[in-house]
Structures are given as structure tokens and as C-alpha cells.
Design a protein around this motif. Structure first.
Motif, PDB file in Angstrom:
ATOM      1  N   ALA A 160      39.595  11.351  16.646  1.00 22.86           N
ATOM      2  CA  ALA A 160      40.059  12.385  17.359  1.00 22.86           C
ATOM      3  C   ALA A 160      39.500  13.914  16.789  1.00 22.86           C
ATOM      4  O   ALA A 160      38.849  13.570  15.561  1.00 22.86           O
ATOM      5  N   HIS A 161      39.926  15.001  17.254  1.00 18.80           N
ATOM      6  CA  HIS A 161      39.176  16.148  16.382  1.00 18.80           C
ATOM      7  C   HIS A 161      40.188  17.178  16.300  1.00 18.80           C
ATOM      8  O   HIS A 161      41.100  17.485  17.250  1.00 18.80           O
ATOM      9  N   LEU A 162      40.116  17.685  15.046  1.00 16.18           N
ATOM     10  CA  LEU A 162      41.067  18.851  14.618  1.00 16.18           C
ATOM     11  C   LEU A 162      40.466  20.289  14.344  1.00 16.18           C
ATOM     12  O   LEU A 162      39.605  20.099  13.753  1.00 16.18           O
ATOM     13  N   THR A 191      50.854   3.538  15.480  1.00 16.70           N
ATOM     14  CA  THR A 191      50.753   4.954  15.950  1.00 16.70           C
ATOM     15  C   THR A 191      50.413   6.047  14.874  1.00 16.70           C
ATOM     16  O   THR A 191      51.175   5.921  13.828  1.00 16.70           O
ATOM     17  N   TYR A 192      49.535   6.757  14.911  1.00 19.15           N
ATOM     18  CA  TYR A 192      49.228   7.788  14.009  1.00 19.15           C
ATOM     19  C   TYR A 192      49.472   9.134  14.412  1.00 19.15           C
ATOM     20  O   TYR A 192      48.996   9.448  15.594  1.00 19.15           O
ATOM     21  N   THR A 193      49.896  10.034  13.604  1.00 20.96           N
ATOM     22  CA  THR A 193      50.448  11.464  13.944  1.00 20.96           C
ATOM     23  C   THR A 193      49.553  12.472  13.194  1.00 20.96           C
ATOM     24  O   THR A 193      49.145  12.234  11.995  1.00 20.96           O
ATOM     25  N   LEU A 194      49.615  13.639  13.908  1.00 22.50           N
ATOM     26  CA  LEU A 194      49.006  14.786  12.909  1.00 22.50           C
ATOM     27  C   LEU A 194      49.802  15.087  11.674  1.00 22.50           C
ATOM     28  O   LEU A 194      49.130  15.468  10.715  1.00 22.50           O
ATOM     29  N   GLY A 195      51.182  14.842  11.809  1.00 22.71           N
ATOM     30  CA  GLY A 195      51.898  15.098  10.452  1.00 22.71           C
ATOM     31  C   GLY A 195      51.511  13.946   9.494  1.00 22.71           C
ATOM     32  O   GLY A 195      51.376  14.611   8.147  1.00 22.71           O
ATOM     33  N   GLN A 196      51.142  12.848   9.753  1.00 25.60           N
ATOM     34  CA  GLN A 196      50.465  11.982   8.673  1.00 25.60           C
ATOM     35  C   GLN A 196      49.228  12.442   8.116  1.00 25.60           C
ATOM     36  O   GLN A 196      49.249  12.450   6.704  1.00 25.60           O
ATOM     37  N   PHE A 197      48.420  13.094   8.931  1.00 28.49           N
ATOM     38  CA  PHE A 197      47.200  13.557   8.303  1.00 28.49           C
ATOM     39  C   PHE A 197      47.371  14.908   7.672  1.00 28.49           C
ATOM     40  O   PHE A 197      46.552  14.990   6.340  1.00 28.49           O
ATOM     41  N   LEU A 198      48.291  15.832   8.057  1.00 27.87           N
ATOM     42  CA  LEU A 198      48.567  16.886   7.106  1.00 27.87           C
ATOM     43  C   LEU A 198      49.217  16.598   5.708  1.00 27.87           C
ATOM     44  O   LEU A 198      48.813  17.197   4.771  1.00 27.87           O
ATOM     45  N   THR A 199      49.995  15.397   5.791  1.00 27.04           N
ATOM     46  CA  THR A 199      50.604  15.036   4.501  1.00 27.04           C
ATOM     47  C   THR A 199      49.753  14.241   3.504  1.00 27.04           C
ATOM     48  O   THR A 199      49.535  14.734   2.287  1.00 27.04           O
ATOM     49  N   VAL A 205      50.813  12.678  18.327  1.00 25.65           N
ATOM     50  CA  VAL A 205      50.286  11.523  18.362  1.00 25.65           C
ATOM     51  C   VAL A 205      48.683  11.716  18.443  1.00 25.65           C
ATOM     52  O   VAL A 205      48.466  12.160  19.414  1.00 25.65           O
ATOM     53  N   LEU A 206      48.072  11.036  17.590  1.00 27.47           N
ATOM     54  CA  LEU A 206      46.495  10.996  17.605  1.00 27.47           C
ATOM     55  C   LEU A 206      45.911  10.079  18.723  1.00 27.47           C
ATOM     56  O   LEU A 206      46.360   8.797  18.292  1.00 27.47           O
ATOM     57  N   LYS A 207      45.397  10.542  19.459  1.00 25.45           N
ATOM     58  CA  LYS A 207      44.569   9.630  20.565  1.00 25.45           C
ATOM     59  C   LYS A 207      42.990   9.691  20.576  1.00 25.45           C
ATOM     60  O   LYS A 207      42.765  10.561  20.146  1.00 25.45           O
ATOM     61  N   ALA A 208      42.237   8.681  21.223  1.00 24.98           N
ATOM     62  CA  ALA A 208      41.020   8.762  21.084  1.00 24.98           C
ATOM     63  C   ALA A 208      40.362  10.020  21.941  1.00 24.98           C
ATOM     64  O   ALA A 208      40.843  10.115  23.121  1.00 24.98           O
ATOM     65  N   HIS A 209      39.505  10.636  21.263  1.00 24.70           N
ATOM     66  CA  HIS A 209      38.776  11.920  21.652  1.00 24.70           C
ATOM     67  C   HIS A 209      39.652  12.872  22.031  1.00 24.70           C
ATOM     68  O   HIS A 209      39.219  13.758  22.712  1.00 24.70           O
TER      69      HIS A 209
END
Length: 210
Positions: free
Chosen positions: A83-85, A135-143, A182-186
Motif C-alpha cells: 500500500a502507499h501512505l 489483517t494489518y492496519t494503519l495504526g499498527q504501522f504508526l505504532t 485496514v491496509l489493502k493491496a495498492h
């Protein structure tokens, strides 16, 4: 094309050799904690992220665990997508650092990796997991990054809480907590505080087979 992380056995220890990821059926699947340092595509302490948004290698393993993820000794191959942020504060872009989701030894060298990580400063989020279906989330990435943790009461700062922050996915603003996305492909994910960027990014061009 990105090179996959490979595990090399030595008499003294397990040594990781890591760069950017590459889809491959032969990529190692990892479930155990890492023993020593993988080389990454960049150095976390050299991040060009604005002040406060840089990645602090200290405590990185603890942040991975706080995100509910494991410190692995290689990228997984069972689940693989990107995904892209983009992040903006009052329409000003914030650099997403390289090496989010890596752990580091006391010398600052990477020695482990989570299924959720970054390799460079493009904002591309890599999901390379040893098991499928999680499932992977934006919150996990920020943590894992260590930002928006509520330790600064000033709104819109790198360590503010999530109040006042907004998120859009593929050009559509989302309601609810930004950390629940939730992070999803692309997916193109835009996290912003204050004035929204104009135009609001609605897509991202993934290259190199990502």
C-alpha cells in the motif's frame, strides 16, 4: 525488482542479508526472532523525515511487539502486497522514513523485521507475512514508527494524539478512527491534519513489479 531477504548460516550466529522485497516462491518463511543484523536499503538514523517524524531505532523491537506483530528473521512469503501512505500537516508533506518495522542492535544495525515495514522513503508500505489471512492496519504501522502516540498535547505534531487527524483511502475520506484503516493491496492512503492537500491524492503508481 527488489531483492528478497535471505538467511545465511554461520558458525557464530544467524546473519540476515536484506534489501527490498521480491515476490518469489523460494523466499524464506520466517517465524523466529532475528539473531543479528540485516542490511537494509537505507539507514534509519539517516532519515530525511522532518524533525520529530524521523525513525528512532531505539525501542524499535518493542514498538513492533506493541503493534501486535512479531520480530522475524526474514520477510515472509505467504502474504505479499503493498500500500502507499502520504502524510500532510496543513498541506505540507511529511516524509515517511525507511526501515519502519525493523529492529536494531545497540550499534544501530538492523537485526530483525516485522511483516509490516518500509524499505525506503517513497511511502510504500510492505506487507510480507509468514502466514496468510491476517489483517494489518494503519495504526499498527504508526505504532511501529512511533508517531501519533499521544505524548505531545500540541495538535498536529508528530507525537500528538490522533484527534484532529483525518484519513482518506483512494480519494475518499473515511470516518472513524484513523488507526482502524485496514491496509489493502495498492491502496493510496492519505493521512492529514489541518488543511487538506489540494488535490487530494487518490492513487499511486507502483513500479518495479510491486
Amino acid at each position: 525488482m527488489e531483492n528478497r531477504i535471505t538467511l545465511m548460516a554461520t558458525l557464530a550466529s544467524l546473519v540476515l542479508s536484506a534489501s527490498a522485497c521480491a515476490p518469489s516462491s523460494t523466499a524464506p518463511t520466517a517465524t523466529a526472532p532475528a539473531a543479528s543484523a540485516p542490511a537494509t536499503t537505507s539507514t534509519a538514523v539517516a532519515s530525511s523525515a522532518p524533525v520529530g517524524w524521523g525513525l528512532n531505532p531505539k525501542g524499535a523491537a518493542d514498538r513492533i511487539k506493541a503493534a501486535g506483530l512479531q520480530v522475524l528473521n526474514a520477510e515472509g512469503a505467504a502474504e505479499h502486497f503493498h500500500a502507499h501512505l502520504d502524510i500532510f500537516t496543513d498541506s505540507k508533506p511529511v516524509t515517511v522514513p525507511a526501515d519502519i518495522g525493523f529492529s536494531f542492535n545497540p550499534a544501530g544495525q538492523p537485526n530483525g523485521i516485522s511483516a509490516l515495514h518500509s524499505h525506503d522513503e517513497t511511502g510504500i508500505i510492505h506487507i510480507e507475512a509468514p502466514t496468510a489471512g491476517a489483517t494489518y492496519t494503519l495504526g499498527q504501522f504508526l505504532t511501529e514508527w512511533g508517531v501519533l502516540d499521544g505524548t505531545d498535547k500540541t495538535p498536529g505534531t508528530p507525537h500528538s494524539n490522533i484527534d484532529g487527524w483525518n484519513v482518506a483511502v483512494n480519494g475518499t475520506k473515511r470516518d472513524g478512527k484513523i488507526t482502524d484503516v485496514v491496509l489493502k493491496a495498492h491502496d493510496e492512503i492519505v493521512l492529514f491534519h489541518g488543511t487538506a492537500p489540494n488535490p487530494l491524492p487518490a492513487s499511486y503508481t507502483f513500479t518495479g513489479g510491486l
